[in-house]
Design a protein around this motif. Structure first.
Motif, PDB file in Angstrom:
ATOM      1  N   GLU A 142      -4.280  19.575 -18.592  1.00  0.00           N
ATOM      2  CA  GLU A 142      -4.685  20.631 -19.526  1.00  0.00           C
ATOM      3  C   GLU A 142      -6.044  20.295 -20.150  1.00  0.00           C
ATOM      4  O   GLU A 142      -6.975  21.117 -20.169  1.00  0.00           O
ATOM      5  N   SER A 143      -6.179  19.069 -20.679  1.00  0.00           N
ATOM      6  CA  SER A 143      -7.451  18.689 -21.341  1.00  0.00           C
ATOM      7  C   SER A 143      -8.565  18.579 -20.308  1.00  0.00           C
ATOM      8  O   SER A 143      -9.721  18.933 -20.578  1.00  0.00           O
ATOM      9  N   LEU A 144      -8.215  18.109 -19.080  1.00  0.00           N
ATOM     10  CA  LEU A 144      -9.240  18.003 -18.021  1.00  0.00           C
ATOM     11  C   LEU A 144      -9.753  19.394 -17.646  1.00  0.00           C
ATOM     12  O   LEU A 144     -10.944  19.609 -17.440  1.00  0.00           O
ATOM     13  N   THR A 145      -8.828  20.361 -17.571  1.00  0.00           N
ATOM     14  CA  THR A 145      -9.195  21.735 -17.218  1.00  0.00           C
ATOM     15  C   THR A 145     -10.099  22.298 -18.324  1.00  0.00           C
ATOM     16  O   THR A 145     -11.109  22.953 -18.065  1.00  0.00           O
ATOM     17  N   ALA A 146      -9.692  21.997 -19.569  1.00  0.00           N
ATOM     18  CA  ALA A 146     -10.478  22.492 -20.721  1.00  0.00           C
ATOM     19  C   ALA A 146     -11.917  21.986 -20.624  1.00  0.00           C
ATOM     20  O   ALA A 146     -12.884  22.696 -20.936  1.00  0.00           O
ATOM     21  N   THR A 147     -12.094  20.725 -20.184  1.00  0.00           N
ATOM     22  CA  THR A 147     -13.449  20.144 -20.041  1.00  0.00           C
ATOM     23  C   THR A 147     -14.155  20.767 -18.843  1.00  0.00           C
ATOM     24  O   THR A 147     -15.349  21.095 -18.897  1.00  0.00           O
ATOM     25  N   ALA A 148     -13.381  20.943 -17.736  1.00  0.00           N
ATOM     26  CA  ALA A 148     -13.990  21.365 -16.457  1.00  0.00           C
ATOM     27  C   ALA A 148     -14.382  22.842 -16.462  1.00  0.00           C
ATOM     28  O   ALA A 148     -15.391  23.238 -15.860  1.00  0.00           O
ATOM     29  N   VAL A 154     -10.843  13.206 -13.320  1.00  0.00           N
ATOM     30  CA  VAL A 154      -9.750  13.790 -12.515  1.00  0.00           C
ATOM     31  C   VAL A 154      -9.280  12.762 -11.481  1.00  0.00           C
ATOM     32  O   VAL A 154      -8.082  12.555 -11.274  1.00  0.00           O
ATOM     33  N   THR A 155     -10.255  12.041 -10.864  1.00  0.00           N
ATOM     34  CA  THR A 155      -9.891  11.022  -9.868  1.00  0.00           C
ATOM     35  C   THR A 155      -9.021   9.938 -10.518  1.00  0.00           C
ATOM     36  O   THR A 155      -8.008   9.513  -9.950  1.00  0.00           O
ATOM     37  N   ASP A 156      -9.410   9.525 -11.707  1.00  0.00           N
ATOM     38  CA  ASP A 156      -8.607   8.507 -12.442  1.00  0.00           C
ATOM     39  C   ASP A 156      -7.185   9.014 -12.670  1.00  0.00           C
ATOM     40  O   ASP A 156      -6.210   8.288 -12.491  1.00  0.00           O
ATOM     41  N   GLU A 157      -7.060  10.258 -13.092  1.00  0.00           N
ATOM     42  CA  GLU A 157      -5.726  10.832 -13.387  1.00  0.00           C
ATOM     43  C   GLU A 157      -4.870  10.872 -12.120  1.00  0.00           C
ATOM     44  O   GLU A 157      -3.690  10.567 -12.133  1.00  0.00           O
ATOM     45  N   ILE A 158      -5.530  11.225 -10.989  1.00  0.00           N
ATOM     46  CA  ILE A 158      -4.798  11.264  -9.703  1.00  0.00           C
ATOM     47  C   ILE A 158      -4.254   9.857  -9.391  1.00  0.00           C
ATOM     48  O   ILE A 158      -3.114   9.680  -8.996  1.00  0.00           O
ATOM     49  N   ALA A 159      -5.139   8.867  -9.618  1.00  0.00           N
ATOM     50  CA  ALA A 159      -4.720   7.470  -9.325  1.00  0.00           C
ATOM     51  C   ALA A 159      -3.582   7.037 -10.243  1.00  0.00           C
ATOM     52  O   ALA A 159      -2.662   6.314  -9.838  1.00  0.00           O
ATOM     53  N   THR A 160      -3.623   7.488 -11.494  1.00  0.00           N
ATOM     54  CA  THR A 160      -2.589   7.070 -12.475  1.00  0.00           C
ATOM     55  C   THR A 160      -1.194   7.543 -12.060  1.00  0.00           C
ATOM     56  O   THR A 160      -0.213   6.823 -12.196  1.00  0.00           O
ATOM     57  N   ILE A 161      -1.132   8.773 -11.524  1.00  0.00           N
ATOM     58  CA  ILE A 161       0.179   9.383 -11.206  1.00  0.00           C
ATOM     59  C   ILE A 161       1.019   8.478 -10.310  1.00  0.00           C
ATOM     60  O   ILE A 161       2.199   8.264 -10.546  1.00  0.00           O
ATOM     61  N   ALA A 162       0.412   7.910  -9.301  1.00  0.00           N
ATOM     62  CA  ALA A 162       1.151   7.096  -8.324  1.00  0.00           C
ATOM     63  C   ALA A 162       1.885   5.939  -8.999  1.00  0.00           C
ATOM     64  O   ALA A 162       2.978   5.559  -8.606  1.00  0.00           O
ATOM     65  N   LEU A 181      -4.282  18.776  -9.676  1.00  0.00           N
ATOM     66  CA  LEU A 181      -5.437  17.914 -10.002  1.00  0.00           C
ATOM     67  C   LEU A 181      -6.444  17.930  -8.856  1.00  0.00           C
ATOM     68  O   LEU A 181      -7.659  17.990  -9.061  1.00  0.00           O
ATOM     69  N   GLU A 182      -5.859  17.833  -7.626  1.00  0.00           N
ATOM     70  CA  GLU A 182      -6.755  17.804  -6.460  1.00  0.00           C
ATOM     71  C   GLU A 182      -7.553  19.098  -6.328  1.00  0.00           C
ATOM     72  O   GLU A 182      -8.721  19.113  -5.932  1.00  0.00           O
ATOM     73  N   VAL A 183      -6.903  20.247  -6.652  1.00  0.00           N
ATOM     74  CA  VAL A 183      -7.586  21.560  -6.613  1.00  0.00           C
ATOM     75  C   VAL A 183      -8.748  21.538  -7.614  1.00  0.00           C
ATOM     76  O   VAL A 183      -9.874  21.957  -7.330  1.00  0.00           O
ATOM     77  N   LEU A 184      -8.490  20.997  -8.814  1.00  0.00           N
ATOM     78  CA  LEU A 184      -9.503  20.925  -9.875  1.00  0.00           C
ATOM     79  C   LEU A 184     -10.689  20.059  -9.411  1.00  0.00           C
ATOM     80  O   LEU A 184     -11.868  20.422  -9.574  1.00  0.00           O
ATOM     81  N   LYS A 185     -10.321  18.932  -8.788  1.00  0.00           N
ATOM     82  CA  LYS A 185     -11.360  17.995  -8.327  1.00  0.00           C
ATOM     83  C   LYS A 185     -12.237  18.683  -7.281  1.00  0.00           C
ATOM     84  O   LYS A 185     -13.477  18.600  -7.298  1.00  0.00           O
ATOM     85  N   GLN A 238     -24.296  27.864  -8.383  1.00  0.00           N
ATOM     86  CA  GLN A 238     -23.246  28.828  -7.979  1.00  0.00           C
ATOM     87  C   GLN A 238     -21.991  28.572  -8.808  1.00  0.00           C
ATOM     88  O   GLN A 238     -21.297  27.599  -8.613  1.00  0.00           O
ATOM     89  N   PRO A 239     -21.659  29.388  -9.818  1.00  0.00           N
ATOM     90  CA  PRO A 239     -20.423  29.158 -10.629  1.00  0.00           C
ATOM     91  C   PRO A 239     -19.160  29.240  -9.742  1.00  0.00           C
ATOM     92  O   PRO A 239     -19.163  29.930  -8.729  1.00  0.00           O
ATOM     93  N   VAL A 240     -18.118  28.534 -10.176  1.00  0.00           N
ATOM     94  CA  VAL A 240     -16.848  28.501  -9.398  1.00  0.00           C
ATOM     95  C   VAL A 240     -15.714  28.987 -10.317  1.00  0.00           C
ATOM     96  O   VAL A 240     -15.608  28.549 -11.459  1.00  0.00           O
ATOM     97  N   SER A 241     -14.837  29.855  -9.805  1.00  0.00           N
ATOM     98  CA  SER A 241     -13.685  30.314 -10.634  1.00  0.00           C
ATOM     99  C   SER A 241     -12.473  29.381 -10.363  1.00  0.00           C
ATOM    100  O   SER A 241     -12.345  28.799  -9.283  1.00  0.00           O
ATOM    101  N   LEU A 242     -11.531  29.278 -11.341  1.00  0.00           N
ATOM    102  CA  LEU A 242     -10.383  28.332 -11.247  1.00  0.00           C
ATOM    103  C   LEU A 242      -9.073  29.095 -11.324  1.00  0.00           C
ATOM    104  O   LEU A 242      -8.875  29.914 -12.210  1.00  0.00           O
ATOM    105  N   ASN A 243      -8.152  28.797 -10.332  1.00  0.00           N
ATOM    106  CA  ASN A 243      -6.809  29.441 -10.364  1.00  0.00           C
ATOM    107  C   ASN A 243      -5.920  28.746 -11.407  1.00  0.00           C
ATOM    108  O   ASN A 243      -6.108  27.563 -11.719  1.00  0.00           O
ATOM    109  N   ALA A 244      -4.849  29.444 -11.840  1.00  0.00           N
ATOM    110  CA  ALA A 244      -3.859  28.851 -12.787  1.00  0.00           C
ATOM    111  C   ALA A 244      -3.104  27.712 -12.075  1.00  0.00           C
ATOM    112  O   ALA A 244      -2.805  27.811 -10.882  1.00  0.00           O
TER     113      ALA A 244
END
Length: 801
Positions: A250-256, A334-342, A378-382, A394-400
């Motif tokens: 959530e906070s990563l998305t808010a930043t991104a 985001v990469t750090d968060e992906i690594a943390t999950i494992a 997370l991977e989609v966000l990355k 070129q701006p990019v839109s983000l899905n829910a």
């Protein structure tokens, strides 16, 4: 005939020691002889007669006499063997007349200072027809087992019924108990899964009761398997820490999001680069390789235009540079968060107890699946951030996002709860195991109870018990009715008893001897007016200073009358009369004999003409040769069907008494003369001392008595005062042996009889055979016919010179 004594062995009793009947009581053909129906025993004073009578009296009193503790004997007879230890329970009815009987019943005769009272006894009085009829009616009602009628016969079948029903109940009950006992010891106690070292029938009964309680449900097969797994479980170490999952998407998305949607344009756009993002990236990267490093293009080797850096800087503005830096930072986060999950869930199933392990593994799997969705988001966000970075303008839109934060939180909470639960199990593991064991054991017991149809069997046993109790009660009631009826008979018989009749019976016997004005037994009311006491009177006054002969007569008449008391009358009695003659004159002796003959020995005629006897077995012992002569005239029971008679002699050999068959001359001629000759004859051979000491011990006395009689008949008249000595001189002459013999007889040999310590050896036993042979030779020399006649009478071979 029944109830007679055949033989007696006496290892130790008074003067008897080591007596073995089969060794000592044999006839000339070496055949062992038994006691017969009538037994006459002869023995001199101190030979052991009274001791033998005491053994028989111990059968009557059912205990050993005083001062005979440690004594032993063994009798055999038709009603089984009796030993000193079996006195309370044997089957013989014995009545003994001896000095102990007199002491116990007629203490006044023993000690006349105490006043003339002697023990009372009752004998059956006059018949009373009404009482007889009442007794007969009750006896008829009582009936008998043999007669197959009456209460006693009914009781027998009730007893059989009681025994059968009791046996059926016992068999059923003990059969069930045995099944329980076997299951308890073989199936439960030996099964370590139930973990009980002590388990018996009472435990299994308690367990059965537990399975009967409401709410009891036996374990299913699956539950049993789970419990067995629990039992195998060892205690585990506590699981430390908890699972914590903090979701940063959530906070990563808010930043991104502002970075992805931000619109920027280059200050002076280079059209080609705007159209081709790959080329733009290539150029951007190339700037770093060329600025201030080279003047030519590394790709085409052309010189770089002079204004190239200005043109490019105007395209790549500061804003786009800042955006790129921000995007890099966001991608790293985001990469750090992906690594943390494992590495979030470091717990493993092996840390948990069996039940929690299964739950943990399923929760863990669910959490992994939920986190996989989160990781995809997370991977989609990355990927979005990287796309924007590659094309900054070129701006990019983000899905829910797809992930479910609540679901992940629930899985985490569940796993933490399982950690607490599993840790808690360590403290309750032993208790849980005990509960598991109990549940397993009760499941086993429940199945066993079903298998043996326990409840049905209990019902059957209860029915059998009711039957047994009913039969037992019926039996007890019947016994009570019989006891009461027998009590009535006893009460009626007691009315017929009369103690005065006891005194009258003694008097009728005494009267035969003394006449009407002599000694009597009088029955007087005692001070309490309830009981009666017997007093001895002479001419109506209390009698004292009774002579020894009178005492003997009273005692013996009392004994004879006692044989008619209710305890003795009509019974199969073994009667033992020990030496009733003490110092009586001829009249007394004949009277005693007459009483024994008329009241005991003489057979009664049965209606069919056959004889019946007033005793089952009779023993009479005496030291008196005159009395022995009379006893020869007793009515003897015939050998064939009434058991016959036998004569015995009791002799004391040194310190020890012995029983043997009476020599025929003593039995047939009953003269002391032949007896004394036989005793001297035995001493002619020194070897005989090995067989019997007796003749040697009594040699002096026997020889003196024999010679007095023998020489008196030889020389009936003599003037001299000291005629015994003169007769001996006349007969033997005056050679050396004669002088020795006469001196011996006048001195110590004649005193041997008075030495009570009979084990003391007389002087010079080897001399006795010399003297014996000397006397025998002299008799033969003077009168060979008389010598051979004497020898013949004692059953020895005649002498031929």
């Amino acid at each position: 005939m029944g109830s007679v004594i055949n033989q007696i062995d006496i290892p130790s009793f008074g003067s008897f020691s080591g007596l073995e009947w089969k060794k000592s009581v044999k006839d000339s053909g070496k055949t062992v002889q038994n006691f017969k129906r009538l037994n006459i025993l002869y023995g001199r004073n101190y030979s052991g007669k009274t001791t033998l009578s005491r053994i028989f009296r111990s059968l009557e009193t059912r205990k050993l006499p005083l001062n005979y503790a440690g004594s032993s004997f063994a009798m055999t007879g038709d009603k089984g063997a009796v030993t000193h230890t079996g006195l309370p329970t044997h089957n013989y009815d014995v009545r003994v007349y001896n000095r102990d009987f007199v002491t116990d019943n007629l203490s006044f005769l023993v000690n006349q200072e105490i006043g003339g009272v002697i023990k009372t006894f009752a004998i059956v009085g006059e018949q009373n027809k009404e009482i007889d009829d009442a007794i007969a009616a009750i006896e008829a009602k009582l009936g008998s087992v043999e007669g197959k009628a009456g209460l006693r016969f009914d009781l027998e079948s009730k007893k059989k019924d009681r025994d059968t029903t009791k046996s059926a109940h016992t068999t059923a009950s003990s059969g069930l108990e045995e099944k329980l006992r076997l299951h308890a010891s073989d199936k439960i106690k030996k099964n370590r899964q139930y973990g009980t070292a002590v388990y018996n029938i009472s435990h299994i009964k308690n367990d059965i009761a537990s399975t009967k309680r409401p709410g009891f449900v036996a374990l299913t097969t699956e539950e049993q398997a789970a419990k067995l797994t629990l039992l195998k479980q060892e205690a585990l170490p506590d699981i430390t820490g908890t699972l914590a999952v903090t979701l940063k998407l959530e906070s990563l998305t808010a930043t991104a999001e502002p970075l992805l949607s931000k619109t920027i344009t280059p200050t002076k756009a280079i059209e080609e680069l705007l159209k081709d993002s790959a080329l733009q990236l290539w150029v951007k990267q190339g700037m770093g390789h060329h600025r201030e490093k080279r003047d030519t293009c590394a790709f085409c080797r052309q010189d770089l235009p002079h204004d190239i850096w200005q043109v490019l800087d105007e395209h790549f503005s500061k804003e786009s540079g800042d955006l790129e830096t921000a995007l890099d930072a966001a991608i790293t986060s985001v990469t750090d968060e992906i690594a943390t999950i494992a590495g979030l869930n470091t717990f493993t199933g092996t840390q948990f107890y069996a039940d929690e392990r299964t739950a943990f593994e399923s929760r863990s799997k669910a959490l992994s699946q939920a986190l996989a969705v989160y990781k995809k988001d997370l991977e989609v966000l990355k990927k979005s951030l990287e796309t924007r970075k590659n094309n900054l303008f070129q701006p990019v839109s983000l899905n829910a996002p797809w992930y479910n934060a609540k679901e992940i939180e629930k899985h985490v909470d569940d796993i933490n709860a399982l950690i607490i639960k599993s840790n808690g199990k360590t403290t309750t593991l032993e208790k849980d195991k005990t509960t598991a064991r109990d549940a397993l054991r009760l499941a086993d017991v429940f199945a066993f109870v079903e298998a043996i149809t326990y409840d049905k069997e209990l019902g059957r046993i209860a029915t059998l018990k009711t039957g047994a109790d009913t039969a037992s009660t019926a039996c007890t009631d019947a016994e009570k009715v019989i006891r009461e009826a027998e009590g009535e008979v006893q009460a009626l018989r007691a009315k017929q008893k009369d103690e005065r009749k006891g005194a009258e019976r003694v008097n009728s016997l005494l009267n035969n001897f003394f006449g009407h004005d002599g000694i009597k037994l009088e029955a007087r009311d005692d001070a309490d007016k309830v009981t009666v006491k017997f007093e001895i009177t002479r001419d109506g006054k209390a009698a004292y200073n009774l002579s020894e002969g009178e005492c003997s007569l009273i005692a013996f008449c009392y004994f004879m009358a006692r044989l008619e008391d209710p305890e003795s009358k009509g019974k199969d009695l073994i009667i033992y009369i020990d030496d009733p003659i003490s110092s009586l004159d001829g009249n007394h002796i004949f009277f005693m004999f007459s009483l024994i003959e008329s009241l005991i020995a003489k057979p009664k005629k049965n209606p069919d003409g056959s004889n019946s006897y007033g005793y089952k077995q009779l023993f009479i012992s005496t030291h008196n040769l005159d009395f022995l002569k009379y006893l020869k005239k007793l009515s003897l029971p015939p050998e064939k069907n009434h058991g016959g008679n036998q004569h015995f002699i009791i002799e004391r050999n040194g310190g020890t008494s012995a029983i043997s068959l009476m020599p025929s001359y003593l039995k047939e001629y009953i003269t002391e003369f032949n007896y004394l000759f036989h005793q001297i004859y035995k001493c002619r051979d020194a070897e005989y001392v090995k067989i019997s000491h007796e003749p040697f011990y009594s040699f002096g006395n026997n020889l003196r008595k024999f010679l007095e009689a023998f020489l008196f008949y030889k020389y009936p008249h003599h003037d001299n005062q000291n005629d015994g000595l003169e007769r001996m001189k006349k007969f033997f002459g005056d050679d050396d042996m004669a002088v020795t013999l006469i001196n011996r007889l006048n001195n110590e040999l004649s005193h041997l009889e008075s030495i009570f310590d009979r084990s003391m050896k007389p002087v010079e036993i080897p001399e006795i055979p010399k003297l014996a042979n000397y006397v025998l030779d002299k008799i033969y020399e003077k009168d060979p016919h008389q010598y051979n006649s004497l020898v013949k009478s004692i059953g020895a071979p005649e002498r031929v010179s």
